[in-house]
Write an enzyme that holds these catalytic residues in place. Sequence first.
Site, short mmCIF file in Angstrom:
data_model
loop_
_atom_site.label_atom_id
_atom_site.label_comp_id
_atom_site.label_asym_id
_atom_site.label_seq_id
_atom_site.Cartn_x
_atom_site.Cartn_y
_atom_site.Cartn_z
N LYS A 127 0.88 -1.17 0.00
CA LYS A 127 0.00 0.00 0.00
C LYS A 127 0.91 1.21 0.00
O LYS A 127 2.05 1.14 0.43
CB LYS A 127 -0.84 0.02 1.28
N HIS A 130 2.03 6.87 2.54
CA HIS A 130 1.48 8.19 2.22
C HIS A 130 1.69 9.21 3.34
O HIS A 130 2.23 8.89 4.38
CB HIS A 130 0.01 8.08 1.82
N HIS A 133 1.22 8.55 7.01
CA HIS A 133 2.22 7.79 7.77
C HIS A 133 3.30 8.67 8.37
O HIS A 133 4.11 8.21 9.17
CB HIS A 133 2.88 6.74 6.88
#
Length: 572
Positions: A127, A130, A133
């Site tokens: 994933k 982004h 985070h």
Amino acid sequence: MLNMKEKIAGLLAGHIEGLDQSEIAKLIEIPQDSKMGDYAFPCFRLAKTMRRAPAQIAAELAGKIAGDPLFAKVESVNAYLNMFIDRAEFTREVMEAVISEKDRYGASDVGGNRPVVVEFSSPNIAKPFHIGHIRSTVIGNSINKIYSFLGYNVIRINHLGDYGTQFGKMIVAYRRWGKKEDVINEPIKTLLSYYVKFHEEAEKDPTLEDEARAVFTRLENGEKEETELWQWFRDESLKEFSRVYKMLGIEYDSYAGESFYSDKMPRILQELKEKGLLEDSQGAQIVDLEKYGLPPALITKSDGSSLYITRDIAAAVYRKETYDFYKNIYVVASQQNLHFQQWIQVVELMGYDWARSCIHVPFGLVSLEEGTMSTRHGRVVFLEDVLNRAVEQTKEVIREKNVNTECIDETAQMVGIGAVMFQELSNNRIKDYVFSWDKVLNFDGETGPYVQYTHARAASVLRNAGAAADKALADAASADMSYIGGDSAYELAKLIYRFPEVVLDAGEKYEPSVVTRHIVDVAQCFNKFYHDEHILVDDEKEKEAKLILTYAAKQTIKNGLSLLGIQAPEKM
Ligand code: ARG
């Protein structure tokens, strides 16, 4: 570590009966009103042992210590002994502490090398890494640095989200619509597109969800083909994450993520069963937490597959057995508050007295000006893109200002990335905030670039002073600090003095912003001093005192930035 209360207590101890130095130190106060002195000592407690009225004791003590060079003035007002510190003497003590401790100024050994686990960042594999985070990553990194500085033996763990039913989905999507070359060329963006496609298709065809569950079970059972695909996704993802960690200067001692605990789960299930904690609920197994006002913890699903919470329980047990932690800190979003309450409660019910040494350090949401992010819909802002853009824009600013073009790339890295990290650590972590480009790259105000620039400015003063700066530091013990008795210099010395306390406070509260705000204050105060006074004056003694203060301000800013994980450029 320089501690004025301890120092004063040492002076008083010889004249006081019935209290030892550390008891005296605890009684010393910092008056709200500075007219009552910098420090005050109430004498009420002494009346009994010294058999005199408190006011009389205060008056006697004043007479006894007034001659010490540490004080400009000592007064007794009723039962209080009010002490006014001699600015020059105080400043000299503080400067000597900084000069002797250097990069260790503010550090301590309260930790006594006790092991502390700090888990932070922990993104999900396959994933996007982004902007959401950034919070756990940067806050956790700073908490790790603060705890190391306080003398703990820190173990940095990245609890990768590398397991769970989503890998079933990913594998199904890859098999149906995937292309190997695409994954190799651009792993995360490609994998993300599969994930998005899976959810689109599953809305039309719900059997896809069943297929994904079955594939995940095969993965849990260690089937070769699924395991290889999963391993490949994991490796590719880690390559991308590592690039970002490198940019941020972040390192780990362990990448033991969720998958690491897959073979440690049966033992936990067995233990829960033996301790009579597991209950059947429509084929699933739960731990009832109603007594504690919490919803039940779902331990295994009806198809037997394990869950996020079970992996956290197994991870905590493993960490206790492996590291024998004094504290086990989790820097994870406040959205997961309930999850942490639940599993920590389960660990407590298992009879582990260290359950309460597992500490969830939550933080608020980061959102985007243009609305919320959604991984499923592919609406994400990649952290790597943010960092690259910050560096590029910083480069432009540097070019516009036309300064120091020799190492522009290196400086832009330090400043651009530092700016993003600093903004992250500026507010109380629990607050939600909106990520704004204007704010990150606003190089004025209480920002990273401002603080870094102040550091570089101090460095440049010291460089310009040449040999005089080295000589000043070497002779600090005999320096005459009365040359820097002005208000801005004294304020600066006081802020520098408080730095070690600030670090302790930040550690106790798991709150790096305490450090951030303090070094903004130091930077502002240094700039005030810089504007108020001419540093490189002709008078050698005066110059010496001012250079020492400049050095101490620079060192304090540097140490503070380093606790935030941010570099301090010598030139900017
Ligand atoms: N991987 C999770 C996520 O991205 C965070 C993991 C938090 N740590 C934990 N021990 N549960 O939401």
